[in-house]
Structure formats: structure tokens, C-alpha cells
Design a protein around this motif. Sequence first.
Motif, PDB file in Angstrom:
ATOM      1  N   LEU A  22       0.736  -1.154   0.061  1.00  0.00           N
ATOM      2  CA  LEU A  22      -0.058  -0.182  -0.024  1.00  0.00           C
ATOM      3  C   LEU A  22       0.894   1.197  -0.137  1.00  0.00           C
ATOM      4  CD1 LEU A  22      -3.066  -1.129   2.213  1.00  0.00           C
ATOM      5  CD2 LEU A  22      -3.066  -0.157  -0.001  1.00  0.00           C
ATOM      6  N   PHE A  23       2.237   1.029  -0.130  1.00  0.00           N
ATOM      7  CA  PHE A  23       2.993   2.125  -0.568  1.00  0.00           C
ATOM      8  C   PHE A  23       3.144   2.414  -1.986  1.00  0.00           C
ATOM      9  CE2 PHE A  23       5.073   1.364   3.692  1.00  0.00           C
ATOM     10  CZ  PHE A  23       4.333   2.228   4.461  1.00  0.00           C
ATOM     11  N   GLN A  24       1.870   2.511  -2.708  1.00  0.00           N
ATOM     12  CA  GLN A  24       1.740   2.610  -3.964  1.00  0.00           C
ATOM     13  C   GLN A  24       2.623   3.749  -4.558  1.00  0.00           C
ATOM     14  OE1 GLN A  24       0.193   0.569  -6.788  1.00  0.00           O
ATOM     15  NE2 GLN A  24       1.223  -0.837  -5.117  1.00  0.00           N
ATOM     16  N   ASN A  25       2.231   5.001  -4.010  1.00  0.00           N
ATOM     17  CA  ASN A  25       2.842   6.343  -4.709  1.00  0.00           C
ATOM     18  C   ASN A  25       4.455   6.243  -4.515  1.00  0.00           C
ATOM     19  OD1 ASN A  25       3.917   9.270  -3.799  1.00  0.00           O
ATOM     20  ND2 ASN A  25       2.579   9.149  -5.333  1.00  0.00           N
ATOM     21  N   ASN A  26       4.949   5.585  -3.546  1.00  0.00           N
ATOM     22  CA  ASN A  26       6.530   5.321  -3.456  1.00  0.00           C
ATOM     23  C   ASN A  26       6.904   4.486  -4.614  1.00  0.00           C
ATOM     24  OD1 ASN A  26       6.516   7.117  -1.109  1.00  0.00           O
ATOM     25  ND2 ASN A  26       6.920   5.397   0.292  1.00  0.00           N
ATOM     26  N   HIS A  27       6.096   3.274  -4.778  1.00  0.00           N
ATOM     27  CA  HIS A  27       6.695   2.316  -5.580  1.00  0.00           C
ATOM     28  C   HIS A  27       6.187   2.653  -7.065  1.00  0.00           C
ATOM     29  CE1 HIS A  27       7.187  -1.672  -7.517  1.00  0.00           C
ATOM     30  NE2 HIS A  27       6.100  -1.435  -7.962  1.00  0.00           N
ATOM     31  N   HIS A  28       5.255   3.484  -7.612  1.00  0.00           N
ATOM     32  CA  HIS A  28       5.467   4.013  -8.887  1.00  0.00           C
ATOM     33  C   HIS A  28       6.425   4.976  -8.907  1.00  0.00           C
ATOM     34  CE1 HIS A  28       1.597   2.188 -10.706  1.00  0.00           C
ATOM     35  NE2 HIS A  28       1.510   1.835  -9.456  1.00  0.00           N
ATOM     36  N   LYS A  29       6.853   5.840  -8.320  1.00  0.00           N
ATOM     37  CA  LYS A  29       8.006   6.747  -8.374  1.00  0.00           C
ATOM     38  C   LYS A  29       9.505   5.747  -8.291  1.00  0.00           C
ATOM     39  CE  LYS A  29      10.749  10.274  -8.728  1.00  0.00           C
ATOM     40  NZ  LYS A  29      10.782  11.157 -10.292  1.00  0.00           N
ATOM     41  N   LEU A  30       9.578   4.812  -7.606  1.00  0.00           N
ATOM     42  CA  LEU A  30      10.775   4.267  -7.253  1.00  0.00           C
ATOM     43  C   LEU A  30      10.626   2.400  -7.584  1.00  0.00           C
ATOM     44  CD1 LEU A  30      12.209   6.005  -4.235  1.00  0.00           C
ATOM     45  CD2 LEU A  30      12.958   6.293  -6.815  1.00  0.00           C
ATOM     46  N   PRO A  31      10.357   2.232  -8.788  1.00  0.00           N
ATOM     47  CA  PRO A  31       9.667   0.878  -9.107  1.00  0.00           C
ATOM     48  C   PRO A  31      10.859  -0.295  -8.669  1.00  0.00           C
ATOM     49  CG  PRO A  31      10.136   2.096 -11.213  1.00  0.00           C
ATOM     50  CD  PRO A  31      10.160   2.972 -10.090  1.00  0.00           C
TER      51      PRO A  31
END
Length: 254
Positions: A200-209
Motif C-alpha cells: 500500500l505504498f503505491q505512490n512510493n513504488h510507482h516513483k521508484l519501481p
Amino acid sequence: MAILIFFLAHWYLSLFVQTFYLHRYSAHKMFTMNAFWEKAFYLLTYMAQGSSFLSPRAYAILHRMHHAFSDTEKDPHSPHFSNNAFTMMWKTKEIYNDVHKNRVEPERRFDGDYPVWPALERIGDSYYSRVGWGVAYVLFYIAFATQWWMFLLLPFHFLMGPVHGAIVNWSGHKYGYQNFDNNDRSKNSLFFDFLTGGELFQNNHHKLPNRVNFGVKWWEVDPTYPVIWTLDKLSIIKLKPVKEKVKNRTKAAA
């Protein structure tokens, strides 16, 4: 008590293989492992997900599509093009089946570099396997349930993998705060993601995949990362060096 333990064990074991093996390994190859451990975790994925077993190949392709088309009409599971979580899940299922059954040919950029075990995949996707696991769950509940309402948990067991995916993709693109402006609507829904193991840290993951630790701020806890770190120290896996800068235009918590 036995039912609660069984439910939590199934929830978190299925969650672990989804975030560790299907997501961070199959889709992103954030780390490497030898052939023995790749097969061992493949087998664990089948056993943990049971009736809701997801193909690493199909999962990887859909997830790569999700990153490329995040929150657009081509996204396999954006909540912003579905009326509710159930219609989103159904749309994802249809796309997944088309990819898994080779009814469509994925773009070359989304294909390849994922674990393949055809024999186990045929077993995991078979009617006999899915029904067999479902019967096993029902028999366990018949043996140990002490209240009628406990049987209401059975649908979660039957669809454990898709349930996790629905929570992550619905909540992670609708509710929470953003650290980064990713030109999509990805959100971080929790500060300590005890519910979905860091997903659920989707925003972080989409920036730093390719960042294996989905938490970025010091107070963001990704509980799967310490497990991955430990597996790396035990030489079961080998983390890849990542040259990604976290600095970016940030957005205030919402």
C-alpha cells in the motif's frame, strides 16, 4: 482460535509470496536467486495461494502494464475506470485470463524475464487443483469452526490472491497521501502497512519501481523489506544495486 490462526496464516503467507515472489521478483527482478530457490519459492507460491494461485508470468505482464499505463484506460486495474472494486476485479480477471491463456500477445517490453514452471502452472490452474484446495479449506472449517459466522471467511480463502490485489489497487490508487508527483493517482494508504506487507505504498513504488524497500520516509514501514534483507544476508537471494535518487518534487500529506 484454530480458525483465527488458520485465517491469519493463510492471509500473510499468501500475501508474502505475492509481494515477494510475484511482485518484487517475477515482475521487477529486484533481486536474483539460483534455480533451486526459484523453484522452491514457486512451489511455496502455489501452496500458499492454493485455490487462487496466480501465474508468475501473467502476473508479471499485467503488473508491467499497470506501471506503463498507470491510471489510464489501458491500466489493467485502475479504480478510476471501474464503478467499484468488484467490477475492477472482474476486468482484471478478464485481462489476466487473456494473457494467461495466450489469447492476446503482450507487448514485447512487458514479456520475458520471469520464472516459468509449465508443469506446476498447469496443475495450479487446473479445475481439480482449485476445487481441491477449496474443499480442503471447507473441511478444515467443518472440523474446527465453533461459530456459524466463521464460515463467512471461506470466500476470502477461495480468492485470497485476487482479494489482496483488489485491496492494493483500489485503496492504493484512491486513498492516502502522496510523497511524489508521478502523473498518476497512486497513493500511500498507510504509514505502517501491516495489512498488505508494504504493497500500500503505491505512490512510493510507482516513483521508484526498482526500490526493494517500499517505504521512503523514515516513518514508513514496509514489513516485507526486513524479510528480504535477511534472505539476502543468508545468501538465499542477492539484492541488485539500485541507482535511483529519492529526491523529487514532493506533495504534502493529504
